[in-house]
Design a protein around this motif. Structure first.
Motif, PDB file in Angstrom:
ATOM      1  N   ARG A  27     -31.529 -26.948  -1.375  1.00 47.55           N
ATOM      2  CA  ARG A  27     -32.362 -27.452  -0.255  1.00 47.55           C
ATOM      3  C   ARG A  27     -31.628 -28.627   0.229  1.00 47.55           C
ATOM      4  O   ARG A  27     -30.759 -29.423  -0.288  1.00 47.55           O
ATOM      5  CB  ARG A  27     -33.823 -27.881  -0.880  1.00 47.55           C
ATOM      6  CG  ARG A  27     -33.594 -28.939  -2.025  1.00 47.55           C
ATOM      7  CD  ARG A  27     -34.966 -29.290  -2.622  1.00 47.55           C
ATOM      8  NE  ARG A  27     -34.848 -30.229  -3.765  1.00 47.55           N
ATOM      9  CZ  ARG A  27     -34.799 -31.712  -3.651  1.00 47.55           C
ATOM     10  NH1 ARG A  27     -35.030 -32.203  -2.467  1.00 47.55           N
ATOM     11  NH2 ARG A  27     -34.595 -32.533  -4.615  1.00 47.55           N
ATOM     12  N   ALA A  28     -32.068 -29.006   1.500  1.00 46.04           N
ATOM     13  CA  ALA A  28     -31.618 -30.302   2.245  1.00 46.04           C
ATOM     14  C   ALA A  28     -32.161 -31.576   1.257  1.00 46.04           C
ATOM     15  O   ALA A  28     -33.137 -31.653   0.957  1.00 46.04           O
ATOM     16  CB  ALA A  28     -31.840 -30.358   3.597  1.00 46.04           C
ATOM     17  N   MET A  29     -31.154 -32.503   1.377  1.00 40.52           N
ATOM     18  CA  MET A  29     -31.452 -33.661   0.589  1.00 40.52           C
ATOM     19  C   MET A  29     -31.629 -34.865   1.348  1.00 40.52           C
ATOM     20  O   MET A  29     -30.507 -35.387   1.872  1.00 40.52           O
ATOM     21  CB  MET A  29     -30.719 -33.901  -0.668  1.00 40.52           C
ATOM     22  CG  MET A  29     -30.688 -32.785  -1.591  1.00 40.52           C
ATOM     23  SD  MET A  29     -29.615 -32.777  -3.133  1.00 40.52           S
ATOM     24  CE  MET A  29     -31.121 -33.649  -3.941  1.00 40.52           C
ATOM     25  N   PRO A  30     -32.685 -35.661   1.324  1.00 34.69           N
ATOM     26  CA  PRO A  30     -32.670 -36.967   2.320  1.00 34.69           C
ATOM     27  C   PRO A  30     -31.921 -37.865   1.906  1.00 34.69           C
ATOM     28  O   PRO A  30     -32.005 -38.176   0.535  1.00 34.69           O
ATOM     29  CB  PRO A  30     -34.259 -37.106   2.267  1.00 34.69           C
ATOM     30  CG  PRO A  30     -34.845 -36.595   1.023  1.00 34.69           C
ATOM     31  CD  PRO A  30     -33.842 -35.352   0.680  1.00 34.69           C
ATOM     32  N   THR A  31     -31.462 -38.741   2.747  1.00 38.83           N
ATOM     33  CA  THR A  31     -30.506 -39.909   2.497  1.00 38.83           C
ATOM     34  C   THR A  31     -31.094 -41.339   2.941  1.00 38.83           C
ATOM     35  O   THR A  31     -30.341 -42.260   2.841  1.00 38.83           O
ATOM     36  CB  THR A  31     -28.929 -39.531   2.670  1.00 38.83           C
ATOM     37  OG1 THR A  31     -28.866 -39.040   4.080  1.00 38.83           O
ATOM     38  CG2 THR A  31     -28.615 -38.382   1.772  1.00 38.83           C
ATOM     39  N   PHE A  32     -31.979 -41.106   3.819  1.00 40.87           N
ATOM     40  CA  PHE A  32     -32.173 -42.288   4.743  1.00 40.87           C
ATOM     41  C   PHE A  32     -33.724 -42.407   4.884  1.00 40.87           C
ATOM     42  O   PHE A  32     -34.297 -41.444   5.298  1.00 40.87           O
ATOM     43  CB  PHE A  32     -31.387 -42.087   6.150  1.00 40.87           C
ATOM     44  CG  PHE A  32     -31.645 -43.253   7.104  1.00 40.87           C
ATOM     45  CD1 PHE A  32     -30.852 -44.475   6.999  1.00 40.87           C
ATOM     46  CD2 PHE A  32     -32.642 -43.191   8.060  1.00 40.87           C
ATOM     47  CE1 PHE A  32     -31.043 -45.554   7.917  1.00 40.87           C
ATOM     48  CE2 PHE A  32     -32.834 -44.333   8.847  1.00 40.87           C
ATOM     49  CZ  PHE A  32     -31.971 -45.505   8.881  1.00 40.87           C
ATOM     50  N   PRO A  33     -34.123 -43.509   4.897  1.00 38.68           N
ATOM     51  CA  PRO A  33     -33.496 -44.910   4.550  1.00 38.68           C
ATOM     52  C   PRO A  33     -33.355 -44.977   3.063  1.00 38.68           C
ATOM     53  O   PRO A  33     -34.081 -44.311   2.464  1.00 38.68           O
ATOM     54  CB  PRO A  33     -34.566 -45.936   5.092  1.00 38.68           C
ATOM     55  CG  PRO A  33     -35.841 -45.151   5.227  1.00 38.68           C
ATOM     56  CD  PRO A  33     -35.572 -43.902   5.375  1.00 38.68           C
ATOM     57  N   SER A  34     -32.587 -45.562   2.589  1.00 37.30           N
ATOM     58  CA  SER A  34     -32.294 -45.447   1.292  1.00 37.30           C
ATOM     59  C   SER A  34     -33.237 -45.961   0.090  1.00 37.30           C
ATOM     60  O   SER A  34     -33.574 -45.218  -0.674  1.00 37.30           O
ATOM     61  CB  SER A  34     -31.172 -46.468   0.996  1.00 37.30           C
ATOM     62  OG  SER A  34     -31.242 -47.836   1.349  1.00 37.30           O
ATOM     63  N   ARG A  35     -34.291 -46.956   0.515  1.00 39.16           N
ATOM     64  CA  ARG A  35     -35.322 -47.253  -0.482  1.00 39.16           C
ATOM     65  C   ARG A  35     -36.175 -46.122  -0.682  1.00 39.16           C
ATOM     66  O   ARG A  35     -36.693 -46.021  -1.697  1.00 39.16           O
ATOM     67  CB  ARG A  35     -36.018 -48.426   0.124  1.00 39.16           C
ATOM     68  CG  ARG A  35     -35.061 -49.577   0.045  1.00 39.16           C
ATOM     69  CD  ARG A  35     -35.740 -51.022   0.301  1.00 39.16           C
ATOM     70  NE  ARG A  35     -34.843 -52.061   0.233  1.00 39.16           N
ATOM     71  CZ  ARG A  35     -34.319 -52.735  -0.993  1.00 39.16           C
ATOM     72  NH1 ARG A  35     -34.674 -52.113  -2.149  1.00 39.16           N
ATOM     73  NH2 ARG A  35     -33.490 -53.624  -0.954  1.00 39.16           N
ATOM     74  N   VAL A  36     -36.694 -45.539   0.743  1.00 47.82           N
ATOM     75  CA  VAL A  36     -37.700 -44.414   0.698  1.00 47.82           C
ATOM     76  C   VAL A  36     -36.975 -43.312   1.483  1.00 47.82           C
ATOM     77  O   VAL A  36     -37.534 -43.097   2.431  1.00 47.82           O
ATOM     78  CB  VAL A  36     -39.094 -44.867   0.869  1.00 47.82           C
ATOM     79  CG1 VAL A  36     -40.017 -43.556   0.903  1.00 47.82           C
ATOM     80  CG2 VAL A  36     -39.534 -46.089   0.360  1.00 47.82           C
ATOM     81  N   PRO A  37     -35.931 -42.432   0.865  1.00 41.99           N
ATOM     82  CA  PRO A  37     -35.357 -41.598   1.681  1.00 41.99           C
ATOM     83  C   PRO A  37     -36.178 -40.557   2.365  1.00 41.99           C
ATOM     84  O   PRO A  37     -37.006 -39.523   1.506  1.00 41.99           O
ATOM     85  CB  PRO A  37     -34.339 -41.001   0.842  1.00 41.99           C
ATOM     86  CG  PRO A  37     -34.588 -41.215  -0.432  1.00 41.99           C
ATOM     87  CD  PRO A  37     -35.367 -42.491  -0.317  1.00 41.99           C
ATOM     88  N   VAL A  38     -36.284 -40.177   3.647  1.00 37.59           N
ATOM     89  CA  VAL A  38     -37.083 -39.210   4.387  1.00 37.59           C
ATOM     90  C   VAL A  38     -36.095 -38.262   5.210  1.00 37.59           C
ATOM     91  O   VAL A  38     -36.308 -36.919   5.160  1.00 37.59           O
ATOM     92  CB  VAL A  38     -38.162 -39.833   5.144  1.00 37.59           C
ATOM     93  CG1 VAL A  38     -38.772 -38.789   5.985  1.00 37.59           C
ATOM     94  CG2 VAL A  38     -38.900 -40.659   4.442  1.00 37.59           C
TER      95      VAL A  38
END
Length: 265
Positions: A214-225
């Protein structure tokens, strides 16, 4: 400045096996975080972070060669602004380094970099700026991996979707002119694609997104969406992906790194 150890907050998964290549992409936010009096230097922690990634190839965006104002400001801190460029500073021992400037400002500049465990060929740079308010470029480096030449392109696309569409077209033209059609290719970086609209354009270039399951969120780093940071490949197969998480990683940049294990297709 607080010196952190990202290796205490997360461990990288083991290599998938013989013949695998580990690739990471990371927007380092020019090595600093915060605003005004609260601005802090993170480049030293980022050095530990890059080492912890244990990647064969590290694609970096928003990397500084120099910045007069930041150097003066942080010269008074306990660690201080590195005397060398950030790409050279972040490279673990034994890595080759390629860096080219994308954007020039009044007191400094920033651009893209590639750090490689494997020998590099001639470094190329292609300006894909779409308007005068955003200076963008592609860094192209052939890398000799085992007995194969793998072409790598570090990308940092614009903030406006129409600009990104035109930049992908320029990427296509550059690849056609400079990368053999049968050569393995990796294009990685910060694509700024909040709407997930670029995959179809990349598939037309025969580039598949490395997403593991699956695609993995990287942004924003504190709560990646958002999955802004991406790795696209040709003639390589993605075995797995990983995004390091934890307080240390969230502190160092507004992006988290994306790591992928690749094998020949």
């Amino acid at each position: 400045m607080t010196r952190l150890n990202p290796m205490q907050s997360t461990q990288m998964p083991p290599y998938t096996g013989y013949g695998a290549m580990r690739v990471a992409t990371y927007n380092i936010h020019k090595g600093v975080r915060g605003l005004g009096p609260g601005k802090r230097l993170e480049i030293h922690n980022l050095g530990l972070a890059v080492e912890a990634l244990d990647a064969d190839l590290v694609f970096l965006q928003e990397v500084r060669l120099f910045h007069k104002g930041e150097a003066r400001r942080f010269d008074r801190t306990s660690f201080g602004w590195p005397a060398q460029g950030q790409a050279e500073y972040l490279a673990p021992e034994g890595y080759d380094v390629a860096y080219r400037t994308n954007a020039v400002t009044r007191q400094g500049e920033h651009g893209n970099a590639l750090l490689s465990r494997w020998p590099m060929g001639d470094v190329g740079h292609h300006d894909v700026s779409d308007h005068r308010f955003e200076q963008r470029g592609l860094l192209h480096v052939p890398v000799q991996w085992q007995d194969t030449t793998v072409h790598t392109v570090v990308a940092h696309l614009g903030l406006i979707h129409s600009s990104r569409v035109r930049q992908i077209q320029r990427l296509a033209e550059y690849i056609e002119a400079n990368v053999p059609a049968s050569a393995p290719l990796i294009v990685a970086g910060d694509f700024n694609d909040l709407g997930e609209r670029l995959d179809a354009s990349m598939r037309r270039l025969r580039l598949a997104r490395a997403v593991g399951t699956r695609a993995m969120p990287t942004f924003p780093s504190r709560v990646p969406v958002f999955s802004l940071d991406r790795i696209y490949t040709r003639a390589l197969r993605c075995c797995s992906t990983h995004v390091p998480r934890g307080t240390a990683w969230a502190r160092m940049s507004d992006h988290l790194p994306l790591v992928a294990e690749l094998e020949p297709a």
